[in-house]
Design a protein around this motif. Structure first.
Motif, mmCIF file in Angstrom:
data_model
loop_
_atom_site.group_PDB
_atom_site.id
_atom_site.type_symbol
_atom_site.label_atom_id
_atom_site.label_comp_id
_atom_site.label_asym_id
_atom_site.label_seq_id
_atom_site.Cartn_x
_atom_site.Cartn_y
_atom_site.Cartn_z
ATOM 1 N N ALA A 221 59.707 -25.251 -78.964
ATOM 2 C CA ALA A 221 58.726 -25.571 -79.786
ATOM 3 C C ALA A 221 57.475 -24.781 -79.275
ATOM 4 C CB ALA A 221 58.764 -27.254 -79.559
ATOM 5 N N THR A 222 57.499 -24.492 -77.926
ATOM 6 C CA THR A 222 56.307 -23.717 -77.575
ATOM 7 C C THR A 222 56.229 -22.365 -78.328
ATOM 8 O OG1 THR A 222 56.199 -24.901 -75.401
ATOM 9 C CG2 THR A 222 55.118 -22.657 -75.486
ATOM 10 N N SER A 223 57.435 -21.748 -78.607
ATOM 11 C CA SER A 223 57.485 -20.331 -78.937
ATOM 12 C C SER A 223 57.094 -20.382 -80.424
ATOM 13 C CB SER A 223 59.034 -19.865 -78.920
ATOM 14 O OG SER A 223 59.746 -20.580 -79.510
ATOM 15 N N GLN A 224 57.610 -21.582 -81.131
ATOM 16 C CA GLN A 224 56.898 -21.638 -82.689
ATOM 17 C C GLN A 224 55.459 -21.703 -82.553
ATOM 18 O OE1 GLN A 224 59.537 -24.996 -83.711
ATOM 19 N NE2 GLN A 224 60.656 -23.462 -84.802
ATOM 20 N N ARG A 225 54.779 -22.630 -81.764
ATOM 21 C CA ARG A 225 53.334 -22.908 -81.798
ATOM 22 C C ARG A 225 52.603 -21.557 -81.543
ATOM 23 N NH1 ARG A 225 49.969 -25.841 -77.284
ATOM 24 N NH2 ARG A 225 48.138 -26.019 -78.247
ATOM 25 N N LEU A 226 53.209 -20.685 -80.434
ATOM 26 C CA LEU A 226 52.679 -19.567 -80.025
ATOM 27 C C LEU A 226 52.726 -18.395 -81.120
ATOM 28 C CD1 LEU A 226 53.531 -19.415 -76.312
ATOM 29 C CD2 LEU A 226 51.290 -20.294 -77.372
ATOM 30 N N LEU A 227 53.988 -18.473 -81.589
ATOM 31 C CA LEU A 227 54.080 -17.199 -82.742
ATOM 32 C C LEU A 227 53.129 -17.691 -83.745
ATOM 33 C CD1 LEU A 227 57.842 -16.781 -82.730
ATOM 34 C CD2 LEU A 227 56.289 -15.201 -81.935
ATOM 35 N N GLN A 228 52.880 -18.654 -84.302
ATOM 36 C CA GLN A 228 52.099 -19.121 -85.154
ATOM 37 C C GLN A 228 50.554 -18.764 -84.901
ATOM 38 O OE1 GLN A 228 52.809 -23.376 -86.187
ATOM 39 N NE2 GLN A 228 54.318 -22.830 -87.349
ATOM 40 N N SER A 229 50.205 -18.798 -83.698
ATOM 41 C CA SER A 229 48.753 -18.446 -83.123
ATOM 42 C C SER A 229 48.761 -16.945 -82.865
ATOM 43 C CB SER A 229 48.721 -19.459 -81.789
ATOM 44 O OG SER A 229 48.751 -20.623 -81.988
ATOM 45 N N GLY A 230 49.730 -16.180 -83.315
ATOM 46 C CA GLY A 230 49.310 -14.570 -83.173
ATOM 47 C C GLY A 230 50.054 -14.115 -82.093
ATOM 48 N N TRP A 231 50.841 -14.866 -81.049
ATOM 49 C CA TRP A 231 51.575 -14.172 -79.949
ATOM 50 C C TRP A 231 52.593 -13.403 -80.655
ATOM 51 C CZ3 TRP A 231 51.736 -16.141 -74.652
ATOM 52 C CH2 TRP A 231 50.587 -16.777 -74.009
ATOM 53 N N THR A 232 52.954 -12.218 -79.672
ATOM 54 C CA THR A 232 53.872 -11.302 -79.859
ATOM 55 C C THR A 232 55.382 -11.668 -79.355
ATOM 56 O OG1 THR A 232 52.227 -9.578 -80.327
ATOM 57 C CG2 THR A 232 54.230 -9.052 -79.879
ATOM 58 N N ILE A 233 56.268 -11.374 -79.981
ATOM 59 C CA ILE A 233 57.675 -11.675 -79.149
ATOM 60 C C ILE A 233 58.130 -10.188 -78.718
ATOM 61 C CG2 ILE A 233 58.998 -11.690 -81.376
ATOM 62 C CD1 ILE A 233 60.631 -13.996 -79.778
ATOM 63 N N VAL A 234 58.721 -10.271 -77.513
ATOM 64 C CA VAL A 234 59.195 -9.011 -77.044
ATOM 65 C C VAL A 234 60.691 -9.209 -76.802
ATOM 66 C CG1 VAL A 234 59.020 -7.313 -74.983
ATOM 67 C CG2 VAL A 234 57.071 -8.514 -75.625
ATOM 68 N N PRO A 235 61.440 -8.070 -77.372
ATOM 69 C CA PRO A 235 63.003 -8.415 -77.241
ATOM 70 C C PRO A 235 63.593 -8.449 -75.644
ATOM 71 C CG PRO A 235 62.290 -6.582 -78.630
ATOM 72 C CD PRO A 235 61.116 -6.999 -77.960
ATOM 73 N N THR A 236 64.227 -9.214 -75.699
ATOM 74 C CA THR A 236 64.865 -9.598 -74.357
ATOM 75 C C THR A 236 65.454 -8.222 -73.602
ATOM 76 O OG1 THR A 236 65.750 -11.748 -74.919
ATOM 77 C CG2 THR A 236 66.725 -10.886 -73.118
ATOM 78 N N ALA A 237 66.312 -7.639 -74.560
ATOM 79 C CA ALA A 237 66.705 -6.315 -73.857
ATOM 80 C C ALA A 237 65.646 -5.473 -73.478
ATOM 81 C CB ALA A 237 67.575 -5.591 -75.066
ATOM 82 N N GLN A 238 64.247 -5.333 -73.922
ATOM 83 C CA GLN A 238 63.350 -4.296 -73.573
ATOM 84 C C GLN A 238 62.745 -4.926 -72.228
ATOM 85 O OE1 GLN A 238 60.194 -3.998 -76.647
ATOM 86 N NE2 GLN A 238 58.759 -3.669 -74.750
ATOM 87 N N VAL A 239 62.907 -6.184 -72.154
ATOM 88 C CA VAL A 239 62.392 -6.746 -70.792
ATOM 89 C C VAL A 239 63.299 -6.425 -69.634
ATOM 90 C CG1 VAL A 239 61.749 -9.043 -69.530
ATOM 91 C CG2 VAL A 239 60.801 -8.312 -72.051
ATOM 92 N N GLN A 240 64.647 -6.699 -69.906
ATOM 93 C CA GLN A 240 65.728 -6.532 -69.154
ATOM 94 C C GLN A 240 65.629 -5.018 -68.439
ATOM 95 O OE1 GLN A 240 68.896 -8.355 -71.168
ATOM 96 N NE2 GLN A 240 69.029 -10.023 -69.528
ATOM 97 N N ALA A 241 65.669 -4.021 -69.670
ATOM 98 C CA ALA A 241 65.614 -2.644 -69.275
ATOM 99 C C ALA A 241 64.132 -2.102 -68.258
ATOM 100 C CB ALA A 241 65.464 -1.772 -70.681
#
Length: 86
Positions: free
Chosen positions: A53-73
Protein backbone atom coordinates in the motif's frame (compact mmCIF):
# COMPACT_ATOMS: atom_id res chain seq x y z
CA UNK A 1 9.67 15.13 -1.81
CA UNK A 2 10.07 12.22 -4.24
CA UNK A 3 12.57 9.48 -3.55
CA UNK A 4 13.24 5.94 -4.70
CA UNK A 5 11.70 2.64 -3.70
CA UNK A 6 12.76 -0.95 -4.23
CA UNK A 7 11.65 -4.44 -3.24
CA UNK A 8 14.56 -6.16 -1.46
CA UNK A 9 14.66 -9.63 0.17
CA UNK A 10 14.70 -9.05 3.90
CA UNK A 11 16.31 -11.20 6.59
CA UNK A 12 13.57 -10.10 9.00
CA UNK A 13 10.88 -11.44 6.66
CA UNK A 14 12.75 -14.68 5.89
CA UNK A 15 13.83 -13.64 2.41
CA UNK A 16 10.44 -12.34 1.26
CA UNK A 17 10.50 -9.06 -0.60
CA UNK A 18 9.99 -6.01 1.57
CA UNK A 19 9.68 -2.39 0.52
CA UNK A 20 12.82 -0.31 1.04
CA UNK A 21 13.08 3.44 0.53
CA UNK A 22 15.66 6.15 0.19
CA UNK A 23 15.03 9.87 -0.03
CA UNK A 24 18.04 10.62 -2.27
CA UNK A 25 20.08 8.35 -4.61
CA UNK A 26 23.15 8.74 -2.37
CA UNK A 27 21.28 7.75 0.81
CA UNK A 28 21.33 4.13 2.05
CA UNK A 29 18.29 1.92 1.54
CA UNK A 30 16.11 1.56 4.66
CA UNK A 31 12.95 -0.47 5.32
CA UNK A 32 9.81 1.55 4.67
CA UNK A 33 8.91 1.28 8.36
CA UNK A 34 11.89 3.57 9.11
CA UNK A 35 9.79 6.37 7.57
CA UNK A 36 6.55 6.37 9.60
CA UNK A 37 5.37 9.63 8.03
CA UNK A 38 5.42 7.96 4.59
CA UNK A 39 3.90 4.60 5.54
CA UNK A 40 0.37 3.50 4.81
CA UNK A 41 -1.22 0.57 6.64
CA UNK A 42 -0.70 -2.70 4.74
CA UNK A 43 -3.72 -4.36 3.19
CA UNK A 44 -5.15 -7.22 5.29
CA UNK A 45 -4.14 -9.90 2.78
CA UNK A 46 -2.62 -13.09 4.25
CA UNK A 47 0.93 -13.45 2.92
CA UNK A 48 0.74 -10.05 1.21
CA UNK A 49 3.88 -8.02 0.52
CA UNK A 50 4.99 -5.74 3.33
CA UNK A 51 4.72 -2.20 2.08
CA UNK A 52 2.48 -2.75 -0.95
CA UNK A 53 0.00 0.00 0.00
CA UNK A 54 2.87 2.37 0.77
CA UNK A 55 4.50 1.66 -2.60
CA UNK A 56 1.27 2.46 -4.43
CA UNK A 57 0.94 5.76 -2.60
CA UNK A 58 4.55 6.76 -3.22
CA UNK A 59 4.45 5.83 -6.92
CA UNK A 60 1.36 8.03 -7.31
CA UNK A 61 3.33 10.83 -5.62
CA UNK A 62 6.13 10.67 -8.20
CA UNK A 63 8.58 8.30 -6.50
CA UNK A 64 10.78 6.16 -8.75
CA UNK A 65 10.98 2.38 -8.53
CA UNK A 66 14.47 0.87 -8.81
CA UNK A 67 14.71 -2.77 -10.02
CA UNK A 68 15.70 -5.25 -7.31
CA UNK A 69 18.44 -6.71 -9.53
CA UNK A 70 20.02 -3.26 -9.91
CA UNK A 71 20.15 -2.76 -6.13
CA UNK A 72 21.53 -6.26 -5.54
CA UNK A 73 24.23 -5.70 -8.21
CA UNK A 74 25.17 -2.44 -6.49
CA UNK A 75 25.52 -4.27 -3.15
CA UNK A 76 27.79 -6.87 -4.80
CA UNK A 77 29.88 -4.17 -6.46
CA UNK A 78 30.30 -2.22 -3.21
CA UNK A 79 30.56 -5.03 -0.67
CA UNK A 80 31.48 -8.17 -2.59
CA UNK A 81 29.54 -11.41 -2.66
CA UNK A 82 28.64 -12.01 0.99
CA UNK A 83 26.39 -14.98 0.25
CA UNK A 84 29.27 -17.46 0.39
CA UNK A 85 30.56 -18.64 3.76
CA UNK A 86 34.30 -18.25 4.25
Amino acid sequence: MAGQLCWIPSFASKGKLTLYLRLEPYHPWKPHTAFPSLCVRDYPIPGGSKGWATSQRLLQSGWTIVPTAQVQASFRDNFGDTSQAA
